[in-house]
Design an enzyme around this catalytic site. Structure first.
Site, PDB file in Angstrom:
ATOM      1  N   SER A  36       2.516   3.929  -7.627  1.00  0.00           N
ATOM      2  CA  SER A  36       2.218   2.552  -8.021  1.00  0.00           C
ATOM      3  C   SER A  36       3.079   1.624  -7.173  1.00  0.00           C
ATOM      4  O   SER A  36       4.236   1.944  -6.869  1.00  0.00           O
ATOM      5  CB  SER A  36       2.562   2.352  -9.502  1.00  0.00           C
ATOM      6  OG  SER A  36       2.637   0.967  -9.798  1.00  0.00           O
ATOM      7  N   GLN A  64      -5.168 -12.696 -12.592  1.00  0.00           N
ATOM      8  CA  GLN A  64      -5.071 -11.499 -13.430  1.00  0.00           C
ATOM      9  C   GLN A  64      -3.646 -11.233 -13.922  1.00  0.00           C
ATOM     10  O   GLN A  64      -3.386 -10.202 -14.522  1.00  0.00           O
ATOM     11  CB  GLN A  64      -5.641 -10.279 -12.701  1.00  0.00           C
ATOM     12  CG  GLN A  64      -4.818  -9.774 -11.540  1.00  0.00           C
ATOM     13  CD  GLN A  64      -5.568  -8.702 -10.754  1.00  0.00           C
ATOM     14  OE1 GLN A  64      -6.586  -8.975 -10.120  1.00  0.00           O
ATOM     15  NE2 GLN A  64      -5.083  -7.469 -10.813  1.00  0.00           N
ATOM     16  N   LEU A 107       0.823  -1.214   0.000  1.00  0.00           N
ATOM     17  CA  LEU A 107       0.000   0.000   0.000  1.00  0.00           C
ATOM     18  C   LEU A 107       0.852   1.258   0.000  1.00  0.00           C
ATOM     19  O   LEU A 107       1.874   1.342   0.675  1.00  0.00           O
ATOM     20  CB  LEU A 107      -0.930   0.005   1.220  1.00  0.00           C
ATOM     21  CG  LEU A 107      -1.901  -1.181   1.305  1.00  0.00           C
ATOM     22  CD1 LEU A 107      -2.847  -1.003   2.501  1.00  0.00           C
ATOM     23  CD2 LEU A 107      -2.707  -1.366   0.022  1.00  0.00           C
ATOM     24  N   HIS A 108       0.391   2.241  -0.765  1.00  0.00           N
ATOM     25  CA  HIS A 108       1.046   3.549  -0.824  1.00  0.00           C
ATOM     26  C   HIS A 108      -0.028   4.622  -0.652  1.00  0.00           C
ATOM     27  O   HIS A 108      -1.219   4.300  -0.454  1.00  0.00           O
ATOM     28  CB  HIS A 108       1.820   3.702  -2.133  1.00  0.00           C
ATOM     29  CG  HIS A 108       0.996   3.390  -3.361  1.00  0.00           C
ATOM     30  ND1 HIS A 108      -0.122   4.111  -3.718  1.00  0.00           N
ATOM     31  CD2 HIS A 108       1.116   2.415  -4.303  1.00  0.00           C
ATOM     32  CE1 HIS A 108      -0.635   3.622  -4.825  1.00  0.00           C
ATOM     33  NE2 HIS A 108       0.085   2.580  -5.200  1.00  0.00           N
ATOM     34  N   GLY A 125      -1.608   6.376  -2.639  1.00  0.00           N
ATOM     35  CA  GLY A 125      -2.749   6.275  -3.554  1.00  0.00           C
ATOM     36  C   GLY A 125      -3.821   5.355  -2.986  1.00  0.00           C
ATOM     37  O   GLY A 125      -5.014   5.691  -2.965  1.00  0.00           O
ATOM     38  N   HIS A 126      -3.397   4.196  -2.503  1.00  0.00           N
ATOM     39  CA  HIS A 126      -4.354   3.273  -1.878  1.00  0.00           C
ATOM     40  C   HIS A 126      -5.005   3.927  -0.653  1.00  0.00           C
ATOM     41  O   HIS A 126      -6.206   3.786  -0.427  1.00  0.00           O
ATOM     42  CB  HIS A 126      -3.641   1.998  -1.399  1.00  0.00           C
ATOM     43  CG  HIS A 126      -3.029   1.166  -2.475  1.00  0.00           C
ATOM     44  ND1 HIS A 126      -1.673   0.969  -2.585  1.00  0.00           N
ATOM     45  CD2 HIS A 126      -3.597   0.449  -3.487  1.00  0.00           C
ATOM     46  CE1 HIS A 126      -1.421   0.160  -3.613  1.00  0.00           C
ATOM     47  NE2 HIS A 126      -2.564  -0.157  -4.167  1.00  0.00           N
TER      48      HIS A 126
HETATM   49  P1  AMP Z   1      -3.531  -2.320  -6.963  1.00  0.00           P
HETATM   50  O1  AMP Z   1      -3.105  -2.644  -5.589  1.00  0.00           O
HETATM   51  O2  AMP Z   1      -2.451  -1.799  -7.845  1.00  0.00           O
HETATM   52  O3  AMP Z   1      -4.350  -3.421  -7.605  1.00  0.00           O
HETATM   53  O4  AMP Z   1      -4.537  -1.111  -6.832  1.00  0.00           O
HETATM   54  C1  AMP Z   1      -5.641  -1.167  -5.961  1.00  0.00           C
HETATM   55  C2  AMP Z   1      -6.509   0.047  -6.204  1.00  0.00           C
HETATM   56  O5  AMP Z   1      -5.749   1.216  -5.938  1.00  0.00           O
HETATM   57  C3  AMP Z   1      -6.990   0.158  -7.661  1.00  0.00           C
HETATM   58  O6  AMP Z   1      -8.338   0.610  -7.664  1.00  0.00           O
HETATM   59  C4  AMP Z   1      -6.046   1.184  -8.229  1.00  0.00           C
HETATM   60  O7  AMP Z   1      -6.584   1.896  -9.308  1.00  0.00           O
HETATM   61  C5  AMP Z   1      -5.838   2.091  -7.037  1.00  0.00           C
HETATM   62  N1  AMP Z   1      -4.610   2.866  -7.180  1.00  0.00           N
HETATM   63  C6  AMP Z   1      -3.353   2.389  -7.375  1.00  0.00           C
HETATM   64  N2  AMP Z   1      -2.478   3.412  -7.503  1.00  0.00           N
HETATM   65  C7  AMP Z   1      -3.206   4.554  -7.404  1.00  0.00           C
HETATM   66  C8  AMP Z   1      -2.897   5.943  -7.479  1.00  0.00           C
HETATM   67  N3  AMP Z   1      -1.652   6.382  -7.689  1.00  0.00           N
HETATM   68  N4  AMP Z   1      -3.901   6.828  -7.327  1.00  0.00           N
HETATM   69  C9  AMP Z   1      -5.178   6.408  -7.129  1.00  0.00           C
HETATM   70  N5  AMP Z   1      -5.531   5.117  -7.055  1.00  0.00           N
HETATM   71  C10 AMP Z   1      -4.575   4.200  -7.196  1.00  0.00           C
END
Ligand code: AMP
Length: 288
Positions: free
Chosen positions: A184, A62, A33-34, A36-37
């Protein structure tokens, strides 16, 4: 906050919350998690989630052959601590989500074609299958997704509508670093020099945004402005396109609503990004 590992435990926690009258919210993630999450978590709370579940599952379905399933970062302890701090009720971190003999997939047509669908065959079937399972387990009132994965968000919205899943699908704008790089989990793969080259995307998106602000509406001219800095910085480019934000069809003619989408590889890492022209803040003008 509880960390749960089985679907049965998650289902009964959500059932109990609903029985108390709480609105259940879910934020699906693959962990590492960062900020954004964490913005999605805050959004879920702000939008009325009273019992909030963050799911952390690196979903093998996926990932395609040759992708980064095995090396995908796994940081459960830190993820759980960050969630606890934000008042999340449950972190769901299953080891396995597919029963022996599993053979049912949820697949959309149309929206899965083009862009990520073309470059990652089968990817979206994996996404829509796991998201459907999570919706069926949690029965959430709301779910928050990031616009970073723009096509994924549109697919999930469509999925809920088509299959009568009573969940409000909420999209949060992309969270970026100060210099414009979209956050990301995969950014941690980037060396210092890859990271500097990766800013080509922010530069390209900012150039398109600037042209849009100056009145440019021709999709191929906008795409070409976005493409140049990406081609300059990245090892290879999967696509840089200007598409309809609803249908995701590549635009042939000028339109007053447009989305720039990018996917490209740098130093063995594949990055995606996008900008909704006229709506999103352009990424870090200082990057230009
Ligand atoms: P992930 O863990 O990459 O599958 O992402 C989980 C959720 O977090 C997804 O809905 C992504 O679109 C969202 N997400 C990932 N990176 C960002 C970001 N930089 N800004 C906003 N949402 C994000």
């Amino acid at each position: 906050m509880k960390v749960l590992h089985t679907s049965a435990e998650l289902r009964s926690a959500c059932d109990a919350a609903r029985a108390r009258g709480a609105r259940v919210g879910v934020v699906p993630t693959m962990g590492a998690l960062h900020a954004g999450h964490l913005a999605l978590v805050r959004e879920a709370k702000a939008r009325g989630a009273e019992f909030l579940v963050v799911t952390i599952f690196v979903n093998p379905l996926q990932f395609g052959e040759g992708e980064d399933l095995d090396r995908y970062p796994r940081t459960l302890e830190a993820d759980a601590a960050a969630c606890a701090e934000l008042g999340v009720d449950v972190v769901f971190a299953p080891d396995e989500m597919y029963p022996p003999g599993f053979q049912t997939h949820v697949a959309l047509s149309g929206l899965t074609q083009g862009l990520e669908g073309d470059h990652r065959p089968g990817h979206f079937d994996g996404v829509t299958t796991i998201v459907t399972k999570l919706f069926n387990i949690c029965c959430p009132c709301l779910a928050v997704f990031g616009r970073k994965d723009y096509q994924q968000w549109r697919l999930v919205e469509r999925l809920a509508l088509d299959l009568d899943i009573p969940v409000e699908v909420i999209a949060h704008p992309i969270v970026r670093e100060a210099d414009g790089l979209a956050l990301s989990s995969r950014n941690r793969y980037l060396s210092e020099s890859d990271r500097a080259r990766a800013l080509g995307i922010a530069r390209g998106l900012a150039a398109a945004a600037r042209a849009w602000g100056d009145g440019e509406r021709h999709p191929e001219r906008l795409a070409s402005l976005a493409r140049q800095p990406v081609e300059a910085g990245f090892d290879s480019v999967d696509y840089v396109a200007v598409v309809d934000p609803i249908t995701l069809a590549v635009l042939a003619d000028a339109q007053d609503d447009a989305l720039v989408v990018v996917a490209a590889h740098v130093g063995g890492t594949r990055l995606i990004d996008n900008l909704w022209l006229g709506r999103d803040e352009p990424p870090a003008p200082s990057a230009i």
